[in-house]
Write a protein that holds these residues in place. Sequence first.
Motif, PDB file in Angstrom:
ATOM      1  N   LEU A  81       0.380   3.840  -3.016  1.00  0.00           N
ATOM      2  CA  LEU A  81      -0.180   5.145  -2.656  1.00  0.00           C
ATOM      3  C   LEU A  81       0.831   6.277  -2.855  1.00  0.00           C
ATOM      4  O   LEU A  81       0.434   7.417  -3.098  1.00  0.00           O
TER       5      LEU A  81
ATOM      6  N   LEU B 224       0.327   7.194  -6.334  1.00  0.00           N
ATOM      7  CA  LEU B 224      -0.945   7.907  -6.487  1.00  0.00           C
ATOM      8  C   LEU B 224      -0.864   9.312  -5.891  1.00  0.00           C
ATOM      9  O   LEU B 224      -1.439  10.263  -6.439  1.00  0.00           O
ATOM     10  N   ALA B 225      -0.161   9.457  -4.769  1.00  0.00           N
ATOM     11  CA  ALA B 225      -0.056  10.769  -4.123  1.00  0.00           C
ATOM     12  C   ALA B 225       0.703  11.763  -4.989  1.00  0.00           C
ATOM     13  O   ALA B 225       0.465  12.976  -4.921  1.00  0.00           O
TER      14      ALA B 225
ATOM     15  N   LEU C 177      -3.827   9.707   2.406  1.00  0.00           N
ATOM     16  CA  LEU C 177      -3.822   8.241   2.475  1.00  0.00           C
ATOM     17  C   LEU C 177      -2.394   7.707   2.460  1.00  0.00           C
ATOM     18  O   LEU C 177      -2.062   6.769   3.201  1.00  0.00           O
ATOM     19  N   PHE C 178      -1.557   8.307   1.624  1.00  0.00           N
ATOM     20  CA  PHE C 178      -0.165   7.865   1.587  1.00  0.00           C
ATOM     21  C   PHE C 178       0.513   8.088   2.931  1.00  0.00           C
ATOM     22  O   PHE C 178       1.211   7.193   3.440  1.00  0.00           O
TER      23      PHE C 178
ATOM     24  N   LEU D 168      -5.533  11.634  -1.602  1.00  0.00           N
ATOM     25  CA  LEU D 168      -4.462  10.701  -1.947  1.00  0.00           C
ATOM     26  C   LEU D 168      -3.179  10.949  -1.142  1.00  0.00           C
ATOM     27  O   LEU D 168      -2.592   9.993  -0.610  1.00  0.00           O
TER      28      LEU D 168
ATOM     29  N   GLY E  83       0.811  -1.214   0.000  1.00  0.00           N
ATOM     30  CA  GLY E  83       0.000   0.000   0.000  1.00  0.00           C
ATOM     31  C   GLY E  83       0.838   1.254   0.000  1.00  0.00           C
ATOM     32  O   GLY E  83       0.500   2.254  -0.657  1.00  0.00           O
TER      33      GLY E  83
END
Length: 446
Positions: free
Chosen positions: A123, A126-127, A358-359, A355, A119
Amino acid sequence: MPTQGTMSACHRRVTARTAAPPAAIQAQLRAAAVRAWPLPRAGADRGGRLALRSPPQLRWVEAVRRGGGGGEEKIRRCCSLCDVGGEREVGDLVGKVVGGDRTAEVLVAAGVTVLLGVGNRVLYKLALVPLRHYPFFLAQLATFGYVVVYFSILYIRYHAGIVTDEMLSLPKAPYLAVGLLEALGAASGMAAAAILSGAAIPILSQSFLVWQLILSYIFLGRRYRFNQLLGCLLVAVGVIVTVASGSSSGSLMEAGMFWSLLMIVSFLFQAADTVLKEIIFLNAAKQLKGRSVDLFVVNSFGSAFQALFICLLLPFLSKLWGIPFYQLPNYLKDGAACFLNYGTVSSGCDGAPLLPLLFVIVNMGFNISLLHLLKISSAVVSCLASTVSVPISVFLFTLPLPYLGVASSLPPGFVSGAVVLLLGMLLYASTPLFGPSVALQPSSVD
């Protein structure tokens, strides 16, 4: 019946090696069950003795288990130490403490670490979609945000009685060294990553495992069997095959030998950091008389000193990212606006702040789980768990993830690399995770 204080003063440990045959262990336990201790009593002969073959009664059995990480952990169980049944109960306790309980705990912790590691990698990618122009801001947000979060958790755990004054009074010099190593690892890694190709970094990162083995051998006196060394080698080869098979970037030396060596040195700093943390846990267990220091003490002070050294290195780090130091305040302000998806610079920042947040959360969880795994096992085991997340992340990037656009294709050598990696893990795990010993000492009921 003697008082608790008198009984505890008469403790004698009987050590049972897990490598010994069950019969030998039972023989030692039987000797412990029938041993008589001199118990001084007021108004009685000082040579008076109490045998545990007396009428059945409840006793606490305290097992001290020593794991691959080196620390000791005391486990207390209540059982009846009678002529036969008590010995059987103690023997069952040894089997549970040394065998299933600890191994299951490490396997679960390793599985959680692998999931959070996957993850964390996904992430991070994605971040950087909304913060693609502000990666340095994201790095500093994580670094300084951890200090606030970790100390907040430490404060809560202190008032809950989990963290003690003795834990907080431990010497701070090791934490200072941890912060320095982490800052140097980040600085040298950033410098090399700015020049090296993306595919070269995961390949060179396998030097981290080699450094772990060497430093554990030197500073922890740990000795590895042939199958463990071969297993680690296969894990590294599996990751290299998985990553390199899909790369068309050419030779690692395209960017120059210096930058490749600098990246390897950055992993030396990181490996030294993890081994030092393992030493901190071992020394704390001695200073706290068997109790283990809370991992948030290590995380909080280590992160605080890391942030301090990062501040000192900011002029150098900002230059690495192509940001003149005098422009750094404006850069951070624009990065914060993009992170909050607010203001005139928020165009193209879709996905923020969800994002990046979440990271940061998953990255924090990954660091905590990695330190927990290191605490209950060893630096090498935690490194292997982190390494396994690499090929899984490569596979996930072939899926249609949001914000990433067209998914990448699966590297042609992915399956063969994954098989080699799995074989290496099985070889390493074929040796018990914990070699060591378990010590038993009976005591009276609290």
